[in-house]
Write an enzyme that holds these catalytic residues in place. Structure first.
Site, PDB file in Angstrom:
ATOM      1  N   TYR A   6      -3.377  26.283  -5.963  1.00 45.77           N
ATOM      2  CA  TYR A   6      -1.990  26.751  -5.827  1.00 45.77           C
ATOM      3  C   TYR A   6      -1.088  25.990  -6.775  1.00 45.77           C
ATOM      4  CZ  TYR A   6       2.643  27.520  -3.839  1.00 45.77           C
ATOM      5  OH  TYR A   6       3.960  27.849  -3.684  1.00 45.77           O
ATOM      6  N   TYR A 178       6.396  26.149   3.860  1.00 45.51           N
ATOM      7  CA  TYR A 178       5.469  25.045   3.585  1.00 45.51           C
ATOM      8  C   TYR A 178       5.081  25.039   2.098  1.00 45.51           C
ATOM      9  CZ  TYR A 178       1.028  22.528   3.667  1.00 45.51           C
ATOM     10  OH  TYR A 178       0.009  21.664   3.390  1.00 45.51           O
ATOM     11  N   THR A 180       2.641  25.518   0.145  1.00 42.25           N
ATOM     12  CA  THR A 180       1.845  26.520  -0.577  1.00 42.25           C
ATOM     13  C   THR A 180       2.316  27.956  -0.331  1.00 42.25           C
ATOM     14  OG1 THR A 180       0.307  26.650   1.260  1.00 42.25           O
ATOM     15  CG2 THR A 180      -0.268  25.115  -0.513  1.00 42.25           C
ATOM     16  N   LYS A 181       3.434  28.129   0.353  1.00 37.75           N
ATOM     17  CA  LYS A 181       3.856  29.489   0.701  1.00 37.75           C
ATOM     18  C   LYS A 181       4.584  30.173  -0.468  1.00 37.75           C
ATOM     19  CE  LYS A 181       2.371  29.552   4.978  1.00 37.75           C
ATOM     20  NZ  LYS A 181       1.276  28.570   4.968  1.00 37.75           N
ATOM     21  N   ASN A 182       4.701  31.508  -0.387  1.00 40.23           N
ATOM     22  CA  ASN A 182       5.332  32.275  -1.479  1.00 40.23           C
ATOM     23  C   ASN A 182       6.745  31.779  -1.766  1.00 40.23           C
ATOM     24  OD1 ASN A 182       3.011  33.700  -1.075  1.00 40.23           O
ATOM     25  ND2 ASN A 182       3.966  35.716  -1.140  1.00 40.23           N
TER      26      ASN A 182
END
Ligand SMILES: Cc1ncc(COP(=O)(O)O)c(C=O)c1O
Length: 378
Positions: A6, A178, A180-182
């Protein structure tokens, strides 16, 4: 070659907003948080958003606000992150795991129906990997059993199904920002709802149960009262200043995610590798949070090792939650309870997936996958 699992899109371009916060009086929940809440509500087409510190906190506050506690049961899918079920445990209620549809991986309504007891008070469907459940069907189900319907939309800001977006039909939808979120600010979350009373109550509960927050006390001092026993889950202006500029680019990044997704799909098709994918239901705008493949459970962990040995970052989203030792020990859950989720949990691998992932890296990930199967065939 190394391909990260990511990469976020944050850069110096966010600094003016952060700088403005540093130059203002408020570092905590203030005008920028309010501005983000308005922008987020507008994007979703819902009446209200309350910024919190995580999706987990949002789920917990929704459950508390609905009066859920010891003796109550809440249905959750067995294929999700532990947070969905943990938010129920934190209220003192019991999470009841229901199985998933084997093709999509989404909570199966027939399976959920079999878990209904006189103690069931709520259901939390998860819009897994960015694909929404059928909210019209879930709304009808929840109404027929008089359940609260709380959407775990940690993976799904940009998605819709049958034209319905998260938060529009549920009593509330909870989002994660968080790392790693979009949409991300490192750590953060939000609750979006059309229920004004629920939003007001969550706003109070997110800050100790006070009837005035810092901004409400500042301009013209008024005494506050603690009207309920609340928590400390308020989003702050630093988080909101990182999120706000992303709202303007959300669709642009979504298009890029879709392009990456399409490249993966066409390359997988070209090579016809023994790899399956969770299916997408018709009339779905997928938020494309994760790109997940399914392989035979007998080879999954060897493939994980092979990816890692060749510099490809991967994740497993998720092994079935009810098989975690805490749950088996304290709730008596175990193998065989949710067979579809257990099978999927043994088969899934999430591949690198983000808007800036280049064709060269996608080609590399697919070539490593292909080499693995060649090696296995020898
Ligand atoms: C499906 C799901 N629900 C809930 C959460 C919890 O989100 P947060 O870390 O913001 O509490 C996550 C986080 O990864 C998630 O994937």
């Amino acid at each position: 070659m190394k391909v990260e699992f990511y990469k976020h899109n944050l850069s110096g371009e966010n600094q003016p907003d952060l700088k403005a916060v540093f130059n203002s009086v408020f570092l905590t929940s203030g005008p920028v948080t309010a501005k983000f809440e308005t922008a987020f509500s507008r994007y979703l087409g819902v009446k209200r958003t309350v910024g919190v510190t995580s999706c987990t906190a949002g789920l917990f506050l929704c459950l508390k606000s609905s009066g859920i506690g010891p003796g109550d049961e809440v249905i959750v899918p067995a294929m999700t992150f532990a947070a969905t079920a943990n938010s129920v445990l934190h209220t003192g209620a019991t999470p009841v795991f229901a199985d998933i549809d084997p093709d999509t991986g989404l909570l199966d309504l027939a399976g959920a129906g079999r878990k209904i007891t006189p103690h069931t008070r709520a259901i939390i469907p998860v819009h897994l990997y960015g694909q929404m459940v059928d909210m019209e069907a879930f709304r009808a189900f929840a109404d027929s059993y008089k359940l609260y319907l709380i959407e775990d939309a940690a993976h799904c800001v940009e998605g819709s199904r049958n034209g319905i977006k998260p938060g529009q039909l549920g009593d509330a939808a909870c989002f994660s920002f968080y790392a790693t979120k979009n949409l991300t600010c490192g750590e953060g979350g939000a609750v979006s709802t059309n229920d004004e009373k629920l939003a007001d109550n969550i706003k109070i509960l997110r800050l100790h149960g006070l009837n005035k927050d810092a901004a409400g006390r500042y301009e013209h001092f008024k005494h506050w009262d603690m009207v309920e026993l609340g928590y400390k889950y308020n989003m702050n202006d630093i988080q909101a200043s990182i999120l706000l500029p992303q709202m303007e680019k959300i669709e642009k990044y979504h298009v890029k995610r879709r392009e990456v997704y399409e490249q993966y799909i066409s390359k997988l098709k070209e090579l016809s590798l023994p790899v399956r994918r969770p299916e997408t239901a018709p009339q779905t705008k997928h938020a494309h949070h994760l790109f997940v493949i399914r392989v035979d459970s007998g080879i999954r962990d060897r493939l994980i090792e092979f990816f890692q040995a060749n510099g490809v970052g991967i994740a497993v989203n998720y092994r079935a939650v009810h098989l975690n030792s805490y749950y088996t020990k304290h709730l008596g859950t175990g193998p065989g309870m949710c067979p579809h989720a257990e099978k999927m949990g043994d088969e899934v691998i999430s591949l690198p997936f983000y808007p800036s992932l280049e064709t060269e890296s996608i080609d590399y990930v697919i070539s490593v996958l292909s080499q693995f199967f060649e090696k296995e065939a020898r």
